[in-house]
Scaffold this motif. Structure first.
Motif, short mmCIF file in Angstrom:
data_model
loop_
_atom_site.label_atom_id
_atom_site.label_comp_id
_atom_site.label_asym_id
_atom_site.label_seq_id
_atom_site.Cartn_x
_atom_site.Cartn_y
_atom_site.Cartn_z
N UNK A 163 -0.40 23.04 15.58
CA UNK A 163 -0.93 21.86 15.01
C UNK A 163 0.43 20.99 14.73
N UNK A 164 0.30 19.63 15.38
CA UNK A 164 1.77 19.12 15.11
C UNK A 164 2.02 18.85 13.82
N UNK A 165 1.27 19.17 12.75
CA UNK A 165 1.95 19.16 11.57
C UNK A 165 2.87 20.01 10.95
N UNK A 166 2.87 21.19 12.00
CA UNK A 166 3.62 22.35 11.45
C UNK A 166 4.75 22.72 12.55
N UNK A 167 5.91 23.12 12.12
CA UNK A 167 7.04 23.56 12.79
C UNK A 167 6.58 24.83 13.78
N UNK A 168 7.26 24.52 14.87
CA UNK A 168 7.07 25.53 16.03
C UNK A 168 8.42 25.95 16.70
N UNK A 195 8.07 20.00 16.43
CA UNK A 195 6.87 19.64 15.73
C UNK A 195 7.09 19.69 14.16
N UNK A 196 6.12 18.97 13.26
CA UNK A 196 6.09 19.01 11.83
C UNK A 196 7.23 18.22 11.41
N UNK A 197 7.71 18.14 10.38
CA UNK A 197 8.98 17.40 9.71
C UNK A 197 9.96 17.81 10.28
#
Ligand code: NAI
Ligand code: MG
Length: 502
Positions: A465-470, A482-484
């Motif tokens: 999900x783009x809300x969480x880092x990868x 991704x994510x902040x």
């Protein structure tokens, strides 16, 4: 399992009007400074449909001179007040417009992607909507890049500014060209950088269509430049360029190392999303039905051509034979064939080169003494179709358990207990993803902590999900997308001290 779908002729492909119009009219050009231009060399290269081996289009073969032009255009755009001086709300507006355009043109983009890399159409449709969502998510960040006020001594007012890095080179692979591009472009643009995007030489087409949408969204000229071309020429020119501030790369670990060395020329920032050999650990107390289905998806999705593929399936000893047999049997649920056929769940691998590479591992596994539970073959005929393949009797030291195959090929490996699962799971140079299947909530969290991987799934596989880092641990790379976290990767912090003593 294989049916005859893989033998469908190209004529079975029903492209929409948009995709057909895009594919007519000669070789595609490079997008530099807001204009479509031929490569300096005048050279082009062919894009091939991996399901039929037919040439579907040509793109300009960009190289050093074209990268130089793109860098000049991107530098100019970075300094131009029409980009550098606009408010974050206006940047968000551009990103939202592009997000909407991707969603509105998702079908055409999906068709071009499927035609060029063989991913089944239902999946490329999903990827386009996810890419639109990534731009929408980062549109939100453009207005939320906060600095700090810091408690320095009374003589000073001390604060920080978070500023863009400058010109970013974005080098992406062929397995999800638009997804990969959106993971990089969206945060880079949200932060106010300018970009040079280089798609993989196997898959130039959908990215060129994205370039048209970028122009339609109204981004000022030079903010996004697209240079199609080969890794050894266009890619290398990006990583070596003295006026590029950052390079973001997704691809092989070998090329990641080359890029890192080349980037040292001007100490450009580097973020790398590289290979994987992800452990997928199934305990005896797991929901086996769910684990079996997700595990097959975990190594067969996109024909296994994903960096997070769960290619080492660790199965607890007492259920090893049963679960390995069930995983092998479940691969029959995968229909391999024409990616435009709605019944198809797995298309070809992307190219003749990847086909050779993947099938060469059948000999490697055989030489190592692994047992074929299912697959280890191809569909035959036209197209680069490989059957879903599971090996049993594998030990974690074998090459089939240590090297990234990047095809629908997995190894089933037994383990004794929790400790053994973690030790073997971590025994790899990679650390991109991992999964654990158990109903014991304590064990789920213990193993999730103990596995050295950038993403761990519990009782699921593949969720992103783009809300969480990868990103990766160890040789799977560094930096997070991704994510902040991605906003950190595309900004730098400036500390300002102001003497307030008057
Ligand atoms: P690659 O790493 O060579 O290509 C990926 C991108 O890097 C492409 O855009 C390519 O043009 C560029 N590139 C290649 N050489 C370069 C260089 N010297 N300097 C700068 N850019 C360069 O991957 P390839 O050859 O397509 O696939 C080989 C293997 O890499 C696969 O079998 C797989 O194991 C791995 N791979 C991993 C990916 C991932 O998502 N982590 C994606 C693609 C490949
Ligand atoms: Mg390569």
């Amino acid at each position: 399992m294989d049916g005859d779908a893989g033998k469908n002729p190209a004529s079975a492909v029903q492209l929409g009007e948009g995709a057909r119009a895009f594919l007519t009219g000669g070789a595609k050009h490079l997008l530099i400074g807001g204009k479509w231009v031929a490569a300096h060399s005048g050279e082009t290269f062919a894009a091939v449909n991996p399901a039929t081996e037919e040439v579907i289009g040509h793109a300009a073969s960009g190289a050093k001179a074209d990268i130089d032009d793109a860098v000049m255009a991107a530098r100019k755009a970075f300094e131009n007040p029409n980009w550098a001086g606009i408010s974050p709300h206006q940047r968000a507006g551009y990103l939202l417009k592009l997000s909407r355009l991707i969603a509105e043109n998702a079908e055409e983009l999906a068709q071009l992607e499927t035609l060029n890399n063989g991913t089944p159409l239902a999946m490329t449709r999903g990827q386009m909507l996810a890419s639109a969502q990534t731009f929408e998510y980062y549109a939100g960040w453009a207005t939320k890049i906060y600095g700090e006020t810091n408690p320095s001594d009374a003589a000073f007012f001390n604060y920080t500014l978070r500023e863009p890095l400058g010109v970013c080179g974005l080098i992406v692979p062929w397995n999800g060209p638009i997804s990969s591009a959106s993971w990089k472009l969206a945060p880079a643009l949200a932060a106010g950088n300018t970009c040079i995007l280089k798609p993989a030489e196997q898959t130039p087409l959908s990215t060129i269509r994205l370039g048209e949408l970028i122009l339609e969204a109204g981004f000022p000229p030079g903010v996004v430049n697209i240079v199609t071309g080969f890794g050894e020429t266009a890619g290398a020119a990006i990583s070596e360029h003295p006026d590029i501030d950052k390079v973001a790369f997704t691809g092989s670990t070998a090329v990641g190392k080359m890029i890192t060395r080349a980037a040292a020329v001007n100490l450009k920032r580097v973020s790398l999303e590289l290979g994987g050999k992800s452990p997928n650990v199934i305990f005896a107390d797991a929901d086996i039905d769910k684990a079996v289905a997700a595990s097959v998806g975990g190594f067969c999705f996109l024909s296994g051509q994903i960096c997070v593929a769960g290619t080492r399936i660790f199965i607890q000893e007492k259920i090893y034979d049963e679960v390995a047999a069930r995983i092998a049997a479940y691969t029959a649920h995968f229909t391999v064939g024409d990616p435009f056929n709605p019944a198809t769940t797995m298309g070809p691998v992307v190219s003749a080169e990847q086909f050779e590479r993947v099938t060469s591992y059948f000999d490697v596994a055989k030489a190592d003494g692994a047992h074929v539970a299912v697959g280890a073959g191809t569909l035959g005929g036209k197209g680069y179709f490989v059957k879903p393949t599971l090996y049993t009797g594998v030990t974690n030291g074998m090459r089939i358990a240590q090297e990234e195959v990047f095809g629908p090929v997995a190894a089933a490996i037994p383990f004794k207990d929790e400790n053994d699962a973690v030790l073997q799971g971590n025994d790899t140079v990679y650390g991109l993803a991992a999964a654990v299947w158990t109903k014991d909530v304590g064990r789920a969290h213990r193993v999730a902590r103990a596995l050295k991987a950038g993403t761990v799934w519990v009782n699921t596989y593949l969720k992103v999900d783009p809300i969480s880092g990868f990103g990766g641990y160890k040789q799977s790379g560094y930096g997070r997308e991704l994510g902040p976290h991605s906003m950190d990767a595309y900004t730098q912090t400036k500390t300002v001290y102001v003497d307030v003593t008057g």
